[in-house]
Design an enzyme around this catalytic site. Structure first.
Site, PDB file in Angstrom:
ATOM      1  N   ARG A  90       0.749  -1.326  -0.114  1.00 25.10           N
ATOM      2  CA  ARG A  90       0.184   0.156   0.057  1.00 25.10           C
ATOM      3  C   ARG A  90       0.850   1.454   0.031  1.00 25.10           C
ATOM      4  NH1 ARG A  90      -3.801   0.441  -2.357  1.00 25.10           N
ATOM      5  NH2 ARG A  90      -2.757   2.229  -3.261  1.00 25.10           N
ATOM      6  N   LYS A 125       4.611  24.965  -4.622  1.00 23.24           N
ATOM      7  CA  LYS A 125       3.464  24.317  -3.820  1.00 23.24           C
ATOM      8  C   LYS A 125       3.575  22.892  -4.201  1.00 23.24           C
ATOM      9  CE  LYS A 125       1.016  28.694  -4.194  1.00 23.24           C
ATOM     10  NZ  LYS A 125      -0.239  29.451  -5.002  1.00 23.24           N
ATOM     11  N   LYS A 157       7.803  38.685  -3.638  1.00 18.12           N
ATOM     12  CA  LYS A 157       6.503  38.535  -3.737  1.00 18.12           C
ATOM     13  C   LYS A 157       5.652  39.486  -3.417  1.00 18.12           C
ATOM     14  CE  LYS A 157       4.649  34.247  -4.146  1.00 18.12           C
ATOM     15  NZ  LYS A 157       4.396  34.089  -5.356  1.00 18.12           N
ATOM     16  N   GLU A 195       7.267  39.978  -8.578  1.00 16.05           N
ATOM     17  CA  GLU A 195       5.944  39.391  -8.871  1.00 16.05           C
ATOM     18  C   GLU A 195       5.347  40.742  -8.999  1.00 16.05           C
ATOM     19  OE1 GLU A 195       3.661  36.220  -6.750  1.00 16.05           O
ATOM     20  OE2 GLU A 195       2.852  38.151  -5.831  1.00 16.05           O
ATOM     21  N   ASP A 216       1.227  38.070 -12.222  1.00 13.19           N
ATOM     22  CA  ASP A 216       0.339  37.301 -11.294  1.00 13.19           C
ATOM     23  C   ASP A 216      -0.985  37.684 -11.478  1.00 13.19           C
ATOM     24  OD1 ASP A 216       0.146  35.529  -9.320  1.00 13.19           O
ATOM     25  OD2 ASP A 216      -0.471  37.029  -7.959  1.00 13.19           O
TER      26      ASP A 216
END
Length: 279
Positions: A90, A125, A157, A195, A216
């Protein structure tokens, strides 16, 4: 990979599989792994870490990156210890199913932009502790790896801008001075990524000679305007709100790269089976 396999086996309690211990009457057996749907195979390289030799012998019928049709066998594992085989099934399948799902979805996105100059990028991510394998899976299907970790590049960012007072121009001026004062340890200025979610920010980044701009959550119209304004002076990457339905339109705006988290964070696991047979 060894650490991931060890953690997965410990999490599943593979060393204490009472069901296999009391039900496996055959001492020797073979597990054959089979795709149950059309998919791109990824993650079979982890098999030796779940099924080491001895007591196992693995036969690979194809390599990672192969596009498989449903009901295609891709590997088999032989052992004289069937309890060992069954107790690890598994967690091993979980990893391969997740990674093959990433590779399969990545291939769909790459095909959507094949007509353009744009290339697909993954992001940071990712499923915790599976970043390197996740990015390995995207690369198998034609995606490009962006940053693996925070030290790879200086990436400004929106929250960095907000945390420094909300003024991009002032932040870039301040950072340029700091980097100039720490040349031996600071990243080169040309490697900085900024960004931008507004056209004014794009203009500010260009004034500071930023060579990589992430656009963005911009509409295709805004992307078109930004690309025209950049005019090759910086690399243009589109990100945010990218889907299979709109990625083709985004690619036609002239951006160099398109990044999205869906391929590494939202890809559905594919269906893979393991069939035991006596030897």
């Amino acid at each position: 990979m060894r650490t991931l396999a060890t953690l997965a086996l410990k999490e599943d309690g593979a060393a204490h599989d009472v069901t296999s211990k009391y039900s496996a009457t055959k001492t020797a057996g073979t597990l054959t792994l089979q795709a149950q749907e059309d998919m791109t195979l990824a993650g079979s390289i982890i098999l030796p870490f779940f099924y080491p030799s001895p007591p196992c012998h693995i036969t690979f019928f194809c390599q990672d990156g192969t596009k498989l049709k449903a009901h295609t066998d891709f590997a088999s594992i032989q052992s004289h210890d069937s309890v060992f085989l069954l107790s690890r099934e598994r967690p091993c399948l979980n990893v391969i199913q997740i990674l093959s799902g990433i590779a399969t979805l990545t291939a769909r996105y790459v095909e959507k932009i094949r007509h353009s100059q744009a290339r697909l990028l993954d992001t940071r991510k990712t499923i915790p502790a599976m970043r390197y394998l996740s990015k390995y899976a995207t690369a198998l299907s034609g995606g490009l790896n962006h940053r693996h970790h925070l030290k790879d590049s200086l990436f400004i960012k929106d929250n960095h801008i907000l945390a420094s007072g909300g003024d991009l121009d002032r932040l870039l001026t301040s950072m340029a001075k700091k980097i100039k004062g720490h040349k031996a340890h600071a990243p080169p200025w040309h490697s900085i990524i900024v960004e931008c979610d507004r056209l004014e920010q794009v203009a500010t980044a260009l004034r500071h000679e930023i060579s990589y701009i992430l656009l963005d959550n911009m509409t295709p119209a805004m992307l078109n305007q930004s690309v025209r304004h950049i005019r090759g002076r910086a690399v243009a990457e589109a990100s945010g709100g990218v889907t299979l339905d709109n990625i083709s339109d985004i690619a036609t705006t002239g951006v160099d790269y398109i990044s999205l988290s869906a391929i590494t964070l939202q890809a559905p696991a594919v269906n893979i089976s393991a069939r035991w047979e006596a030897r």
